[in-house]
Design a protein around this motif. Structure first.
Motif, PDB file in Angstrom:
ATOM      1  N   UNK A  71       1.200  -1.432  -0.293  1.00  0.00           N
ATOM      2  CA  UNK A  71      -0.010  -0.041   0.408  1.00  0.00           C
ATOM      3  C   UNK A  71       1.229   1.461   0.422  1.00  0.00           C
ATOM      4  N   UNK A  72       2.318   1.361   1.459  1.00  0.00           N
ATOM      5  CA  UNK A  72       3.034   2.003   0.524  1.00  0.00           C
ATOM      6  C   UNK A  72       2.986   2.607  -0.541  1.00  0.00           C
ATOM      7  N   UNK A  73       3.815   1.396  -1.097  1.00  0.00           N
ATOM      8  CA  UNK A  73       3.615   1.953  -2.885  1.00  0.00           C
ATOM      9  C   UNK A  73       2.648   2.566  -3.928  1.00  0.00           C
ATOM     10  N   UNK A  74       1.876   1.822  -3.594  1.00  0.00           N
ATOM     11  CA  UNK A  74       0.833   2.776  -4.526  1.00  0.00           C
ATOM     12  C   UNK A  74       0.438   4.212  -4.155  1.00  0.00           C
ATOM     13  N   UNK A  75       0.816   4.914  -2.854  1.00  0.00           N
ATOM     14  CA  UNK A  75       0.501   6.484  -2.436  1.00  0.00           C
ATOM     15  C   UNK A  75       1.840   6.303  -3.425  1.00  0.00           C
ATOM     16  N   UNK A  76       3.479   6.121  -3.208  1.00  0.00           N
ATOM     17  CA  UNK A  76       4.192   6.649  -3.571  1.00  0.00           C
ATOM     18  C   UNK A  76       4.356   6.458  -4.855  1.00  0.00           C
ATOM     19  N   UNK A  77       4.358   5.431  -5.836  1.00  0.00           N
ATOM     20  CA  UNK A  77       3.793   5.814  -7.379  1.00  0.00           C
ATOM     21  C   UNK A  77       2.678   7.051  -7.542  1.00  0.00           C
ATOM     22  N   UNK A  78       1.779   6.961  -6.944  1.00  0.00           N
ATOM     23  CA  UNK A  78       1.138   7.798  -7.396  1.00  0.00           C
ATOM     24  C   UNK A  78       1.431   9.575  -7.342  1.00  0.00           C
ATOM     25  N   UNK A  79       2.571   9.638  -5.794  1.00  0.00           N
ATOM     26  CA  UNK A  79       3.109  11.262  -6.145  1.00  0.00           C
ATOM     27  C   UNK A  79       3.563  11.072  -7.584  1.00  0.00           C
ATOM     28  N   UNK A  80       4.661   9.803  -7.316  1.00  0.00           N
ATOM     29  CA  UNK A  80       5.437   9.410  -8.763  1.00  0.00           C
ATOM     30  C   UNK A  80       4.927  10.611 -10.347  1.00  0.00           C
ATOM     31  N   UNK A  81       3.748  10.097 -10.397  1.00  0.00           N
ATOM     32  CA  UNK A  81       3.043  10.384 -11.683  1.00  0.00           C
ATOM     33  C   UNK A  81       2.714  11.748 -11.496  1.00  0.00           C
ATOM     34  N   UNK A  82       2.469  12.041 -10.187  1.00  0.00           N
ATOM     35  CA  UNK A  82       2.145  13.593  -9.756  1.00  0.00           C
ATOM     36  C   UNK A  82       3.491  14.475 -10.381  1.00  0.00           C
ATOM     37  N   UNK A  83       4.087  14.458  -9.482  1.00  0.00           N
ATOM     38  CA  UNK A  83       5.708  15.307  -9.380  1.00  0.00           C
ATOM     39  C   UNK A  83       5.951  14.863 -11.646  1.00  0.00           C
ATOM     40  N   UNK A  84       5.496  13.941 -12.050  1.00  0.00           N
ATOM     41  CA  UNK A  84       6.290  14.553 -13.321  1.00  0.00           C
ATOM     42  C   UNK A  84       5.299  15.037 -13.918  1.00  0.00           C
ATOM     43  N   UNK A  85       3.791  14.591 -14.105  1.00  0.00           N
ATOM     44  CA  UNK A  85       2.930  15.673 -14.639  1.00  0.00           C
ATOM     45  C   UNK A  85       2.965  16.982 -14.118  1.00  0.00           C
ATOM     46  N   UNK A  86       3.383  17.380 -13.279  1.00  0.00           N
ATOM     47  CA  UNK A  86       3.514  18.973 -12.281  1.00  0.00           C
ATOM     48  C   UNK A  86       4.592  19.342 -13.472  1.00  0.00           C
ATOM     49  N   UNK A  87       5.812  18.829 -13.522  1.00  0.00           N
ATOM     50  CA  UNK A  87       6.800  18.874 -14.392  1.00  0.00           C
ATOM     51  C   UNK A  87       6.549  19.116 -15.829  1.00  0.00           C
ATOM     52  N   UNK A  88       5.970  18.359 -16.520  1.00  0.00           N
ATOM     53  CA  UNK A  88       5.451  18.723 -18.439  1.00  0.00           C
ATOM     54  C   UNK A  88       4.266  20.360 -17.920  1.00  0.00           C
ATOM     55  N   UNK A  89       3.925  19.910 -16.649  1.00  0.00           N
ATOM     56  CA  UNK A  89       2.717  22.042 -17.151  1.00  0.00           C
ATOM     57  C   UNK A  89       3.632  22.952 -16.599  1.00  0.00           C
ATOM     58  N   UNK A  90       4.494  22.957 -15.618  1.00  0.00           N
ATOM     59  CA  UNK A  90       5.586  23.881 -15.666  1.00  0.00           C
ATOM     60  C   UNK A  90       6.277  24.172 -17.045  1.00  0.00           C
ATOM     61  N   UNK A  91       6.986  23.166 -17.228  1.00  0.00           N
ATOM     62  CA  UNK A  91       8.129  23.532 -18.560  1.00  0.00           C
ATOM     63  C   UNK A  91       7.808  23.630 -19.776  1.00  0.00           C
ATOM     64  N   UNK A  92       6.231  23.635 -19.727  1.00  0.00           N
ATOM     65  CA  UNK A  92       6.047  23.495 -21.584  1.00  0.00           C
ATOM     66  C   UNK A  92       5.874  24.820 -21.795  1.00  0.00           C
ATOM     67  N   UNK A  93       5.546  25.992 -21.083  1.00  0.00           N
ATOM     68  CA  UNK A  93       5.255  27.511 -21.278  1.00  0.00           C
ATOM     69  C   UNK A  93       6.714  27.155 -22.003  1.00  0.00           C
ATOM     70  N   UNK A  94       7.908  26.747 -21.890  1.00  0.00           N
ATOM     71  CA  UNK A  94       9.819  27.677 -21.908  1.00  0.00           C
ATOM     72  C   UNK A  94       9.531  25.983 -23.344  1.00  0.00           C
ATOM     73  N   UNK A  95       9.175  25.587 -24.172  1.00  0.00           N
ATOM     74  CA  UNK A  95       9.618  24.497 -24.962  1.00  0.00           C
ATOM     75  C   UNK A  95       9.447  25.619 -25.525  1.00  0.00           C
TER      76      UNK A  95
END
Length: 505
Positions: free
Chosen positions: A103-127
């Motif tokens: 269950x710790x793994x589920x929690x962790x991996x959801x936030x890995x996905x969120x972290x990666x999504x936030x990177x895309x959203x944050x850096x997309x304007x500078x591409x």
């Protein structure tokens, strides 16, 4: 050869990239930094690909990989876990704790996905040098996937922290929990953005599996359904059901075709998790480039007699539910014979006569199992998993209507599901809300077995504790409302000074 979206692993530091570039060795050309990455359209595409990767990450309990998929089912009355994997068995028998690794793994991996999504959203304007429509589409995909991860977190853990941007300083690494209501609002915001943005409605065959506008609409409706906002749920689902002539959705005539590997990404697929026998040979561990895009779920759930690990065992309660009603010609419900293997006349499983090979009283899983093959030593499976089927949309729309008292409007929707299963054409005229909901509950149970929906259905219907305790399945005496949600992981409590445990844990 299967035509599908191959979610590529991206080499280097993107998978674990910190938002603070001083944490990386800037002198090492093999490590990516925020200064050397997020420059090209290809960088943005690769960033989005890593969000999809998190959904199937076998090393961190990706939400549609073997660990999480089994946990969605093995705590219901329909299945029990084999006792060789301690964490899965603990969840199945209601003995898990904040220290349970799965269950710790589920929690962790959801936030890995969120972290990666936030990177895309944050850096997309500078591409630079990117078509604006393409940029907006990729941001919309990332936003949908962030919402999906928050949806998974809130239905599994309840109250959790919300991150909508990358960390600007050390203080941003740690956040207190938002309320469950606030998390649901974030889910709605992300799905609404995706549904009203540049997301496409269709992709080429080689890119099937990517999030579409209609997938965002369906998940927005599902969110409102879980929040018991029936009117808004109906509004979203109706956008899909009332426009089948243009969006192409529908039910396959033969239920078994959904799981035979030959009809993937069909008209019944709203959002489908892709697997394929490409990439490396490694299932667990190793570098990203060494990992396969296949899954071992087929071996996880197959009987020992054919080399399987029998990690998820169907119960007699499930078989009784699946065989409760026969077809108009007196046959078993085709959903039963497509989902389970047991001793009935002509039953063949892994090319063997069932009773002779597996015993007269055995019950095994058939759905998504490659059961038509003998074991040839390669158990890697490329059968996809459904995150959202159109049958789910139809039954959720029927439920939303029923809960608003529109029982007569729900009847033809439920009839479509019954008709596909070749069940008798029963009259629902004059049915009460309770009668229709009982039928919807039963149809959802037998329609989506092994697809990871039943636990959450029972909980939102308020019947979870009664169903578990009355089933007398293994561990039932341990069950209490405490186990409705997973606890916040102990590692999160230890590492985040702002984190507190959810009640009643």
């Amino acid at each position: 050869m299967k035509k599908k979206l191959i979610i590529l692993f991206f080499i280097g530091g993107l998978l674990t990239m910190s938002s603070c570039s001083e944490d990386l060795d800037l002198g090492n050309p093999n490590k990516l930094t925020n200064e050397s990455f997020w420059k090209t359209p290809q960088d943005l595409e690769s960033g989005v690909a890593t969000i999809y990767n998190a959904l199937v990450d076998n090393n961190n309990a990706g939400y549609w990989e073997i660990q999480a998929m089994q946990l969605k089912e093995n705590r219901t009355e329909n299945f029990i876990a084999r006792n060789d994997v301690q964490g899965r068995y603990a969840v199945s028998t209601y003995k898990n704790s904040p220290s349970t690794g799965e269950t710790t793994g589920i929690y962790k991996t959801c936030y890995i996905g969120i972290f990666r999504a936030n990177q895309v959203i944050h850096y997309a304007p500078q591409i630079q040098n990117i078509d604006e429509t393409k940029r907006n589409q990729l941001v919309a995909e990332a936003t949908f996937l962030r919402g999906l991860n928050y949806f998974n977190l809130v239905i599994e853990f309840g109250s959790v922290p919300i991150f909508t941007d990358i960390a600007a300083n050390q203080e941003d690494y740690f956040k207190a929990k938002s309320t469950e209501e606030e998390v649901w609002k974030q889910v709605i915001a992300d799905f609404e953005f995706a549904a009203n943005s540049a997301l496409t409605e269709n992709y080429p065959d080689t890119q099937k599996g990517r999030a579409t506008k209609n997938a965002a609409i369906a998940y927005l409706g599902k969110t409102y359904l879980y929040m018991k906002n029936w009117a808004k749920a109906e509004e979203q689902f109706a956008k899909l059901v009332n426009n089948e002539a243009t969006n192409g959705y529908g039910l396959l005539d033969d239920y078994a075709q959904l799981f035979d590997g030959k009809h993937e990404n069909s008209k019944e697929s709203v959002f489908e998790i892709q697997f394929s026998k490409v990439g490396g040979t490694t299932i667990w561990g190793g570098e990203p480039s060494e990992r396969t895009r296949a899954t071992t779920m087929a071996q996880e759930l197959a009987p020992g007699e054919v080399g399987g690990w029998f990690e998820l065992l169907p119960t007699k309660t499930l078989l009784d539910a699946m065989t409760k009603e026969k077809t108009v010609t007196g046959e078993f419900d085709p959903r039963a014979t497509a989902t389970l293997a047991w001793n009935y006349p002509g039953s063949v499983y892994y090319t063997y006569d069932f009773a002779s090979k597996f015993g007269a009283n055995a019950i095994w899983i058939k759905k998504n199992q490659n059961w038509w093959n003998k074991d040839e030593g390669d158990w890697k499976s490329e059968l996809n998993e459904y995150a959202m089927r159109y049958a789910d949309v139809i039954l959720m729309l029927a439920e939303a209507k029923t809960m608003q008292g529109k029982v007569a409007e729900a009847a033809p929707l439920v009839k479509r599901i019954r008709d596909r299963a070749k069940l008798a054409d029963i009259s629902m005229a004059g049915w009460t809300q309770t009668q229709m909901m009982n039928e919807i509950m039963h149809q959802r149970n037998v329609e989506f077995v092994r697809e990871g929906l039943h636990w959450y259905d029972l909980r939102r219907w308020g019947t979870l504790e009664t169903v578990i305790k009355s089933s007398l399945r293994e561990g039932y005496a341990n069950f209490s409302a405490k186990y409705f949600y997973y606890p916040i992981p102990a590692s999160e409590l230890n590492n985040n000074p702002k984190m507190t445990q959810n009640a009643p844990w």
